[in-house]
Design a protein around this motif. Structure first.
Motif, short mmCIF file in Angstrom:
data_model
loop_
_atom_site.label_atom_id
_atom_site.label_comp_id
_atom_site.label_asym_id
_atom_site.label_seq_id
_atom_site.Cartn_x
_atom_site.Cartn_y
_atom_site.Cartn_z
N GLY A 104 0.85 -1.18 0.00
CA GLY A 104 0.00 0.00 0.00
C GLY A 104 0.89 1.23 0.00
N PRO A 105 0.49 2.29 -0.67
CA PRO A 105 1.33 3.50 -0.72
C PRO A 105 1.70 3.99 0.67
CG PRO A 105 -0.51 3.68 -2.26
CD PRO A 105 -0.77 2.45 -1.43
N GLY A 106 3.01 4.11 0.91
CA GLY A 106 3.50 4.59 2.20
C GLY A 106 3.37 3.61 3.34
N TYR A 107 3.18 2.32 3.04
CA TYR A 107 2.94 1.31 4.09
C TYR A 107 4.23 1.00 4.84
CZ TYR A 107 0.98 -2.93 6.21
OH TYR A 107 0.54 -3.88 7.10
N LEU A 108 4.20 1.17 6.17
CA LEU A 108 5.35 0.86 7.02
C LEU A 108 5.31 -0.62 7.35
CD1 LEU A 108 7.80 2.09 8.52
CD2 LEU A 108 6.29 2.43 10.49
N ILE A 109 6.29 -1.37 6.86
CA ILE A 109 6.22 -2.83 6.93
C ILE A 109 6.31 -3.35 8.36
CG2 ILE A 109 8.69 -3.27 6.71
CD1 ILE A 109 5.78 -5.20 5.00
N LEU A 110 6.86 -2.59 9.29
CA LEU A 110 6.91 -3.05 10.68
C LEU A 110 5.53 -3.10 11.31
CD1 LEU A 110 10.13 -1.23 11.97
CD2 LEU A 110 9.88 -3.60 11.22
N GLY A 111 4.54 -2.54 10.64
CA GLY A 111 3.17 -2.66 11.09
C GLY A 111 2.49 -3.90 10.54
N ASP A 112 3.22 -4.69 9.77
CA ASP A 112 2.70 -5.94 9.22
C ASP A 112 3.34 -7.12 9.96
OD1 ASP A 112 1.19 -7.43 7.18
OD2 ASP A 112 3.16 -7.97 6.40
N HIS A 113 4.63 -7.31 9.76
CA HIS A 113 5.41 -8.27 10.52
C HIS A 113 6.59 -7.53 11.14
CE1 HIS A 113 3.22 -11.83 9.40
NE2 HIS A 113 3.43 -11.65 8.12
N PHE A 114 6.97 -7.92 12.34
CA PHE A 114 8.06 -7.25 13.03
C PHE A 114 9.35 -8.01 12.77
CE2 PHE A 114 10.60 -6.05 16.80
CZ PHE A 114 10.53 -4.67 16.68
N SER A 115 10.09 -7.55 11.77
CA SER A 115 11.31 -8.25 11.35
C SER A 115 12.46 -7.27 11.11
CB SER A 115 11.05 -9.05 10.06
OG SER A 115 9.96 -9.92 10.22
#
Length: 514
Positions: A104-115
């Motif tokens: 998603g535009p501007g999606y911070l991946i740490l809000g999906d999986h914490f890696s």
């Protein structure tokens, strides 16, 4: 079966597991003085040469990377994950926040999986800014796990058992399916868990504690696995260390799921809870999830093959407890992708199971149960034979097929022509086929996942497997982005590239102004 403390057999001292005390099943120690326990694990390590395992590891690394590279070169990526991880690593390499526009535009991946451990790949990406660098890193990490598992096995069992287990582990279905699934963050967990199990088997308890700590940075669920490491340390007699580590693992698990991920997520929550409490649009109670852990033949098959690849000897070792947290969430999930033998989910279980095999054989060799002692003598070669036989139906089998190395077929040529039609630096909306080939030098969105952005390019593979065939690609692009107009720029084979003909929007979702 896995035996922690069973009355009358394999009895252990208080606070210690049978792995530490052979009990009445053990035969008298008839080894010469040079092989006595007083020589210790460090002396055993000195007697086991490293070179054969490094060679075996290099061969496995080459096989893994060869398969992954040619799958990538033939535009055969099975999911969007490779593109996602390259966008993440690319951001870290540029000292930016890990924004993944594919999600998603501007999606911070740490809000999906914490890696956050994935940031360690940034130096490699500086040298080799391509998705291929991630595939190589994963191949090396998996091969490193094989070196650790094999050499530890030889230290414990002696003879040629180490190389047999290296082959069995290296060809195990969990590792092979993970190689096929492209890159995932769990690649870091594989050698870390191997080091944790090695340290436990060699009674290096402080090392086990230290090696387990980074696991909480690999993925959010691994805090629960760290807690199980703490439990094992506790019952091995390291009560303070074990209790502290178990508390740390539980705290990391809870804080990550209820605080860190929601704080980074635009939705303010951990989205993957829905994998347990929803089946499609239908709500599922926790009780129903628990009662349904073995409600599928796919789950049962996975469990049988999971233990079967160790000739069932892993059940003799307490190390097998370390697989329970991962198995737990997978069996509770309503997503069938989590249940079976495909994808990457079983890779982190492989080092645990194969070192549990070594421990199980060690504790069974001197058993007063004749059938068990006899079986322990052949369990390692049986395990290697199982791995070789199963490979006939697993991904690395493709390396024996000439077509695997052909990247000049009509489909691949058409895909490369489509790539050439997409300018570097452009914002591209595309499907899985071209995605990982574009993320190194373009801003890439998932097709249909970037409303309002009016990307410069919409590039799609008409044979991707759409729910409805796309008859008019330009009309489809304008349906996705009614705020813009597009024209056909390139078409070759099943690949079409459309470019925007109207001005770029003044404000693009997810893109911050300078």
């Amino acid at each position: 079966m896995l035996e922690l403390n069973k009355s009358g057999t394999d009895r252990s001292e208080p606070g210690r597991l049978p792995a530490q005390d052979p009990g009445p099943d053990a035969a008298p120690d008839t080894r010469p003085a040079g092989d006595s326990p007083s020589s210790g694990p460090d002396a055993a390590a000195d007697r086991v040469p490293l070179r054969p395992y490094l060679i075996a590891g290099a061969i496995l690394c080459a096989l893994y990377f060869l398969y992954a590279y040619f799958q990538y070169a033939r535009f055969g990526s099975p999911s969007w994950d490779l593109g996602i991880f390259e966008q993440e690593v690319r951001a870290y390499a540029g000292f930016d926040a890990p924004v993944v526009d594919i999600k998603g535009p501007g999606y911070l991946i740490l809000g999906d999986h914490f890696s956050p451990i994935v940031a360690l790949l940034a130096p490699l990406y500086w040298i080799w800014p391509s998705a291929e660098s991630l595939l190589f890193a994963q191949a090396a990490l998996f091969a490193l796990g094989a070196v650790i598992v094999g050499r530890t096995t030889q230290q414990i069992l002696g003879g040629r058992s180490g190389l047999c287990v290296t082959v069995a582990y290296g060809l195990s279905w969990g590792i092979q399916e993970a190689v096929k699934a492209d890159f995932h963050e769990i690649a870091f967990a594989v050698p870390l868990l191997a080091l944790v199990c090695r340290a436990l088997l060699l009674k290096r308890y402080t090392a086990a504690l230290l090696w387990s700590l980074p696991l909480v940075l690999v993925k959010e669920d691994l805090g629960a696995t760290v807690a199980v490491v703490g439990f094992l340390l506790f019952v091995y007699g390291r009560r303070l260390q074990g209790a502290l580590l178990a508390a740390f693992g539980v705290a990391a698990f809870v804080v990550t799921l209820v605080a860190l991920i929601p704080a980074a997520s635009s939705a303010g929550r951990y989205d993957y809870w829905t994998k347990i409490d929803k089946n499609g649009e239908q709500d599922v109670s926790m009780l129903d999830s628990v009662l349904g852990v073995l409600d599928s033949s796919v789950k049962i098959e996975m469990l049988v093959f999971l233990i079967g690849i160790t000739a069932f000897m892993a059940l003799r070792s307490p190390l097998t407890l370390l697989i329970l947290p991962t198995l737990g969430w997978r069996l509770l999930s309503q997503d069938s992708n989590h249940w079976g033998m495909v994808w990457h989910y079983s890779a982190i279980l492989m080092p645990v199971l194969f070192l549990a095999l070594a421990d199980g054989v060690r504790r069974s060799r001197g058993s007063h149960r004749p059938w068990l002692a006899s079986y322990a003598k052949v369990a390692v070669p049986v395990t290697a034979a199982i791995a070789v036989a199963m490979t006939q139906h697993l991904p690395l089998r493709d390396l024996l097929r000439p077509d695997t190395y052909r990247t000049d077929d009509a489909r691949s040529q058409a895909a490369r022509a489509a790539l050439d039609a997409i300018p570097a630096g452009s914002r591209v909306e595309t499907d899985i086929t071209l995605m990982a080939h574009l993320t190194s030098d373009r801003t890439v969105y998932w097709v249909g996942g970037a409303p309002g952005t009016a990307p410069d390019i919409v590039a799609i593979n008409l044979d991707f497997g759409w729910s409805r065939p796309i008859q008019d690609p330009v009309a489809y692009a304008e349906q996705l982005h009614p705020e813009a107009r597009y024209r056909l720029k390139h078409r070759g084979g099943s690949f079409v590239v459309m470019e925007r003909t109207t001005p770029e929007p003044a404000t693009i979702p997810g893109v911050r102004g300078d």
